[in-house]
Every structure is written in structure tokens, then in C-alpha cells.
Design an enzyme around this catalytic site. Structure first.
Site, PDB file in Angstrom:
ATOM      1  CE  LYS A  22      -1.768   1.640   4.043  1.00 26.90           C
ATOM      2  NZ  LYS A  22      -1.434   3.068   4.265  1.00 26.90           N
ATOM      3  CG  ASN A  23       2.478   2.675   3.543  1.00 27.62           C
ATOM      4  OD1 ASN A  23       1.297   2.977   3.344  1.00 27.62           O
ATOM      5  ND2 ASN A  23       2.988   2.510   4.755  1.00 27.62           N
ATOM      6  NE  ARG A  93       0.572  12.125   7.267  1.00 31.30           N
ATOM      7  CZ  ARG A  93       0.940  13.344   7.637  1.00 31.30           C
ATOM      8  NH1 ARG A  93       0.055  14.201   8.036  1.00 31.30           N
ATOM      9  NH2 ARG A  93       2.200  13.700   7.591  1.00 31.30           N
ATOM     10  CB  CYS A 117      -4.145   6.546  10.714  1.00 31.31           C
ATOM     11  SG  CYS A 117      -4.676   4.947  10.145  1.00 31.31           S
ATOM     12  NE  ARG A 122       0.565  10.290  10.309  1.00 33.07           N
ATOM     13  CZ  ARG A 122       0.206   9.201   9.641  1.00 33.07           C
ATOM     14  NH1 ARG A 122      -0.971   8.692   9.810  1.00 33.07           N
ATOM     15  NH2 ARG A 122       1.026   8.621   8.798  1.00 33.07           N
ATOM     16  N   PRO A 123       2.152  16.614  11.424  1.00 38.00           N
ATOM     17  CG  PRO A 123       3.978  17.768  12.272  1.00 38.00           C
ATOM     18  CD  PRO A 123       3.135  16.555  12.498  1.00 38.00           C
ATOM     19  CG  ASP A 125       6.863  20.507   9.991  1.00 39.27           C
ATOM     20  OD1 ASP A 125       6.232  19.433  10.006  1.00 39.27           O
ATOM     21  OD2 ASP A 125       7.914  20.682  10.622  1.00 39.27           O
ATOM     22  CG  LEU A 126       9.689  17.765   8.255  1.00 40.25           C
ATOM     23  CD1 LEU A 126       9.998  16.353   8.717  1.00 40.25           C
ATOM     24  CD2 LEU A 126      10.901  18.670   8.486  1.00 40.25           C
ATOM     25  CG  ASP A 304       3.023   1.481   9.554  1.00 38.85           C
ATOM     26  OD1 ASP A 304       2.634   2.339  10.368  1.00 38.85           O
ATOM     27  OD2 ASP A 304       3.134   1.719   8.340  1.00 38.85           O
ATOM     28  CB  VAL A 326       7.849   6.665  14.378  1.00 37.85           C
ATOM     29  CG1 VAL A 326       7.495   7.345  13.058  1.00 37.85           C
ATOM     30  CG2 VAL A 326       9.119   5.837  14.220  1.00 37.85           C
ATOM     31  NE  ARG A 396      -6.990   4.621   5.729  1.00 38.25           N
ATOM     32  CZ  ARG A 396      -6.064   5.156   6.492  1.00 38.25           C
ATOM     33  NH1 ARG A 396      -6.301   5.356   7.757  1.00 38.25           N
ATOM     34  NH2 ARG A 396      -4.898   5.495   6.005  1.00 38.25           N
TER      35      ARG A 396
HETATM   36  C1  UD1 Z   1       4.371   6.783   6.285  1.00 41.92           C
HETATM   37  C2  UD1 Z   1       3.481   5.570   6.129  1.00 41.92           C
HETATM   38  C3  UD1 Z   1       2.932   5.136   7.485  1.00 41.92           C
HETATM   39  C4  UD1 Z   1       4.078   4.925   8.483  1.00 41.92           C
HETATM   40  C5  UD1 Z   1       4.993   6.147   8.526  1.00 41.92           C
HETATM   41  C6  UD1 Z   1       6.240   5.924   9.368  1.00 41.92           C
HETATM   42  C7  UD1 Z   1       2.569   5.915   3.921  1.00 41.92           C
HETATM   43  C8  UD1 Z   1       1.388   6.222   3.070  1.00 41.92           C
HETATM   44  N1  UD1 Z   1       2.395   5.925   5.240  1.00 41.92           N
HETATM   45  O1  UD1 Z   1       3.560   7.831   6.799  1.00 41.92           O
HETATM   46  O2  UD1 Z   1       2.216   3.923   7.293  1.00 41.92           O
HETATM   47  O3  UD1 Z   1       3.539   4.717   9.750  1.00 41.92           O
HETATM   48  O4  UD1 Z   1       5.437   6.476   7.187  1.00 41.92           O
HETATM   49  O5  UD1 Z   1       6.937   4.816   8.937  1.00 41.92           O
HETATM   50  O6  UD1 Z   1       3.625   5.631   3.417  1.00 41.92           O
HETATM   51  N2  UD1 Z   1       6.518  14.563  10.550  1.00 41.92           N
HETATM   52  C9  UD1 Z   1       6.703  15.892  10.809  1.00 41.92           C
HETATM   53  N3  UD1 Z   1       6.602  16.787   9.796  1.00 41.92           N
HETATM   54  C10 UD1 Z   1       6.308  16.403   8.514  1.00 41.92           C
HETATM   55  C11 UD1 Z   1       6.129  15.025   8.251  1.00 41.92           C
HETATM   56  C12 UD1 Z   1       6.250  14.128   9.294  1.00 41.92           C
HETATM   57  O7  UD1 Z   1       6.964  16.276  11.953  1.00 41.92           O
HETATM   58  O8  UD1 Z   1       6.237  17.264   7.613  1.00 41.92           O
HETATM   59  C13 UD1 Z   1       6.595  13.587  11.658  1.00 41.92           C
HETATM   60  C14 UD1 Z   1       5.253  12.885  11.873  1.00 41.92           C
HETATM   61  O9  UD1 Z   1       4.399  13.654  12.693  1.00 41.92           O
HETATM   62  C15 UD1 Z   1       5.677  11.606  12.533  1.00 41.92           C
HETATM   63  C16 UD1 Z   1       7.008  11.310  11.854  1.00 41.92           C
HETATM   64  O10 UD1 Z   1       7.465  12.535  11.301  1.00 41.92           O
HETATM   65  O11 UD1 Z   1       5.854  11.781  13.896  1.00 41.92           O
HETATM   66  C17 UD1 Z   1       6.952  10.243  10.796  1.00 41.92           C
HETATM   67  O12 UD1 Z   1       6.086  10.638   9.766  1.00 41.92           O
HETATM   68  P1  UD1 Z   1       6.320  10.253   8.241  1.00 41.92           P
HETATM   69  O13 UD1 Z   1       7.577   9.462   8.104  1.00 41.92           O
HETATM   70  O14 UD1 Z   1       6.170  11.480   7.441  1.00 41.92           O
HETATM   71  O15 UD1 Z   1       5.084   9.310   7.987  1.00 41.92           O
HETATM   72  P2  UD1 Z   1       4.079   9.329   6.777  1.00 41.92           P
HETATM   73  O16 UD1 Z   1       4.800   9.584   5.497  1.00 41.92           O
HETATM   74  O17 UD1 Z   1       2.913  10.178   7.105  1.00 41.92           O
END
Ligand code: UD1
Length: 416
Positions: A22-23, A93, A117, A122-123, A125-126, A304, A326, A396
Site C-alpha cells: 500500500k505504502n 492523509r 489515521c 502528523r504535521p 511542515d517538512l 506500523d 516515531v 484501508r
Molecule cells: C508513512 C506511512 C505510514 C508509516 C509512517 C512511518 C505511507 C502512506 N504511510 O507515513 O504507514 O507509519 O510512514 O513509517 O507511506 N513529521 C513531521 N513533519 C512532517 C512530516 C512528518 O513532523 O512534515 C513527523 C510525523 O508527525 C511523525 C514522523 O514525522 O511523527 C513520521 O512521519 P512520516 O515518516 O512522514 O510518515 P508518513 O509519510 O505520514
């Protein structure tokens, strides 16, 4: 409203074929916006999240056809919108992953804040910092975000945290940018490597995927290709835990074992027999001793798989611990497991599981996707019957989940 009913089941036996990831499928579907020629994707899992992403692309003007249960053909020549549908964005998301490709192809993109979820704040900003560094102007209006640029220019981008989604969005945006983009402290997940492999087939110049430094040299345009999605390492891990929690004998097929090393290591540490061969893993017998896990970005233990391991740890006599690094709010399944009699206490980001105590069936709620899977696993070993509600979360991310479990001998059904 649909529910899943799981009854105490015999030890699972047999084999199960793992679906495409899926991811990996979600960013690759989003990346298909970048080209104007035909793209064929194989082993795309038939899941709610994938349906949503297909709808997102269709609403943007792309032609997307499912030519088979797991085959999708896309042509983005007629891409005619840069705005992502509010409702779809709210449902998932990962819809946000179209922002990078839209910015690259059309020079602008607009979307509401992403949903999905509920595991922490889950911001994004990055992602936005990355777009900005590439030269985009970001505008926030109420709960909408837009980004625009005349042309994106390559640069060096350091990520404060190796975010999977941000790494993917920036890679996609950079494929059509002018010059070279370097992402430092990039995420190293196998799904990033699959995205990079797909983009390379389209003609993009991406190197270093799978390491913490990824380099993208922008090209003028991208072409069509055929690509097979990698197997889902989290689905594989879930069925490996299913074998172990039930003390059964399960062969998981279509799996890349190097993608799930921490899961294999922790099962072995608990005393489970694990045999690896080509693209199969056999899991035999249950665990006998307690373990400690700590979730980390890849190649660390996957967040996950944390919920499923919590269910497994209830079978391991003694004190087990799980530390979640995480996401800041990913223990919501603990309250549900407690309803089933699990002895778990949580303090901040650490859960302590006193294992070896029997579970009993209860009415529980899937609080997120992997939490739902954890409750199915717990339900298989609990006395009596477990009724799981809010199973849309499970749909999902797991393809034919009841059928796959039933084929291994689990007593599980879906009711209205
Ligand atoms: C992806 C996976 C999800 C998995 C996660 C971590 C998909 C569709 N989903 O989610 O199943 O649980 O990786 O392995 O691939 N963060 C920030 N700022 C940002 C982005 C992220 O602070 O701009 C933080 C998040 O709040 C979180 C952490 O970074 O605490 C990890 O998030 P991220 O690696 O971005 O996860 P996703 O890509 O959303």
C-alpha cells in the site's frame, strides 16, 4: 455498520500470498501525474486507500483504469486541475502526495489539510519546507494550503526528521526541477526505493534512494512505463505474527525478507522458529520469552508493526516493553487490548506488557489501521468471541483480510 467477529481459533496452518505494498503504491500512483504517456502498474493492492488515490487522480483529470483486480493503467496527459478534492484529502492523509507532482507539472497546487489515521498530530511542515526550498511560495488560508512557483530549482534540503512522505513528495517535485536537488537525512524505507525505481523507469534521474542522501537531477519530461509494486512488508509482518501468536506453522509467500529484518529478529528473540528462503518466510511455533521493541525509522523496527507486536507480547511470559519513537500518540489500541484482559500500562511513549496472561473476547474498536490488525490477532487467541467495530480502518490497508486469515484456519467473519 460492518463489524469483524473473531473467535478463538486453532493454531494457524498453511500459506498466504502477500499483496503489493500500500505504502509503495500510493506515492507511485501520485507520481504518475508527472508524465504524459501510458503507465501500467502491477500488483497494486485492491484497498480503500488505493481507491481514494485513484479518485484523487481522476478528479485532477488523469485517466485511470483498473484493467484487472491488481492492475491499473494511468495516463495523465489531460491533467487539468491543481486542486485536490477536499473530501478525499480528508479521508486519506497520503492524498497530500499529489502536491509535489502537481507543483512539478503545473507549477501550482492547492489542498486542504490531510486527514487519515489518527496517530498523533502528523504535521506536514517538512513537505512544505522542501517545496519552499525548491522555490515555491507557500500560502496558508484557513485550513487550505497552496504552493506555486514559476519554475522549481534544485537545491540542498536537509530534513529535520527522515519523514517518509516528505522525502517522497520532495523527490517527485524535484524530478522536473531545474538542476540538482540533494535530500539529506532522507527516509530510507523500501517504499522510497520502489518510488525511485519507478521514476527511473519514467526517465527521472534519481540516485541514492535507500540511503540517507538522495540526489535528483531534474529532466525536462518523463515518459511511460510498466512497474510492479513491491510486496507489502507490513502485511507480511502481520501474517508472521499471526503464525507466532497462534503457535502455528505459516508460510508467508511473496515477501522480501531483507525488508522485515527487525520483525524476523524479534520473533526469533521471543523463541519463534523462522525459516527464510527466496521469497518465502516460514514461521513455526509460538514465543516463550519476553522481548523489548523500539520503533524507529527504517531500518529500525517499523512503527506500523508496533500494535501487532503488542498483541503478540501478551503471549510472552514476563515483562515486555515497547517504545514508540516515531509517532507521539500511537498507543490507542492499548485501551482496546485492556478490554480483552491484557495487562499493559503506558507511560508517555513506553508500554509495559506483562505477558503470559490469557485474553478474553470483548467488543473493541479498531482505532487505526494497524490497531485493527492487532485486535484480529488478539481475537484469535482470546477465549470466546471478539467483536471489532470501525473496521473501515482495516479495509484501508489489508486486502481480503478475512479470506486470508480463514484460509489459514482462523475463525473470522464480517457481519453487518
Ligand atoms: C508513512 C506511512 C505510514 C508509516 C509512517 C512511518 C505511507 C502512506 N504511510 O507515513 O504507514 O507509519 O510512514 O513509517 O507511506 N513529521 C513531521 N513533519 C512532517 C512530516 C512528518 O513532523 O512534515 C513527523 C510525523 O508527525 C511523525 C514522523 O514525522 O511523527 C513520521 O512521519 P512520516 O515518516 O512522514 O510518515 P508518513 O509519510 O505520514
Amino acid at each position: 455498520m460492518e463489524k469483524i467477529i473473531v473467535k478463538k481459533s486453532p493454531a494457524l496452518r498453511g500459506s498466504v500470498r502477500i499483496s503489493g505494498s500500500k505504502n509503495a503504491a500510493l506515492p507511485i500512483l501520485a507520481a504518475s501525474i508527472l508524465g504524459t504517456e501510458d503507465i501500467v502498474l502491477e500488483d497494486v493492492p485492491n484497498l480503500k486507500d488505493v481507491e481514494i488515490m485513484i479518485e484523487v487522480l481522476q478528479k485532477l483529470g488523469c485517466s485511470v483504469k483498473k484493467t484487472d483486480e491488481n492492475k491499473v493503467e494511468i495516463n495523465s496527459k489531460n491533467l487539468n486541475s491543481y486542486e485536490t478534492d477536499y473530501e478525499l484529502m480528508n479521508k486519506m492523509r497520503a492524498s497530500f502526495l499529489v502536491m509535489g507532482p502537481l507543483l512539478a507539472r503545473l507549477g501550482k497546487t492547492k489542498s486542504s489539510l490531510p486527514g487519515g489515521c489518527n496517530i498523533g498530530s502528523r504535521p506536514i511542515d517538512l513537505h512544505l519546507k522542501g517545496f519552499e526550498a525548491l522555490g515555491a511560495q507557500i500560502k496558508y488560508e484557513a485550513d487550505e494550503i497552496s504552493a506555486s512557483c514559476d519554475n522549481l530549482k534544485g537545491t540542498v534540503i536537509y530534513l529535520d526528521f527522515p519523514s517518509v512522505g516528505a522525502t517522497e513528495n520532495i523527490i517527485m517535485a524535484a524530478t522536473l526541477a531545474e538542476g540538482e536537488t540533494v535530500i539529506e537525512n532522507a527516509a530510507k524505507e523500501p517504499e522510497i526505493v520502489d518510488l525511485a525505481n519507478f521514476l527511473r523507469k519514467m526517465g527521472a534521474k534519481v540516485s541514492g534512494a535507500g540511503t540517507s542522501t538522495i540526489t535528483i537531477r531534474g529532466v525536462k519530461e518523463l515518459k511511460g512505463c510498466t512497474h510492479q509494486i513491491i510486496p507489502d512488508r507490513i502485511e507480511a509482518g502481520t501474517f508472521m505474527v499471526a503464525g507466532a501468536i497462534s503457535g502455528g506453522d505459516v508460510v508467508v509467500k511473496n515477501v522480501i525478507s531483507s525488508h522485515i529484518k527487525p520483525v524476523i529478529a524479534k520473533l526469533i528473540e521471543a523463541g519463534v522458529e523462522v525459516e527464510e528462503s527466496d521469497d518465502e518466510i516460514r514461521v513455526k511455533g509460538g514465543g516463550v520469552c519476553p522481548i523489548n521493541i523500539k520503533t524507529l525509522p527504517y531500518p529500525g523496527f517499523p512503527t506500523d508493526m508496533q500494535a501487532q507486536f503488542l498483541s503478540f507480547m501478551t503471549t510472552l511470559p514476563g515483562e515486555n516493553t515497547a517504545i514508540e519513537t516515531v509517532f507521539e500518540n500511537r498507543f490507542m489500541h492499548v485501551a482496546e487490548l485492556q478490554k480483552m484482559g491484557a495487562d499493559i500500562s503506558v507511560s508517555d511513549r513506553k508500554a509495559v506488557i506483562q505477558g503470559g496472561k490469557p485474553l478474553k473476547g470483548a467488543c473493541v474498536r479498531a482505532t487505526d489501521l494497524r490497531a485493527g490488525a492487532a485486535l484480529i490477532l488478539a481475537g484469535m487467541i482470546a477465549e470466546g468471541e471478539t467483536e471489532i467495530s470501525d473496521i473501515f480502518h482495516i479495509d484501508r490497508g489489508y486486502e481480503n483480510i478475512e479470506e486470508k486469515f480463514r484460509n489459514l484456519g482462523a475463525i473470522i467473519e464480517r457481519i453487518q
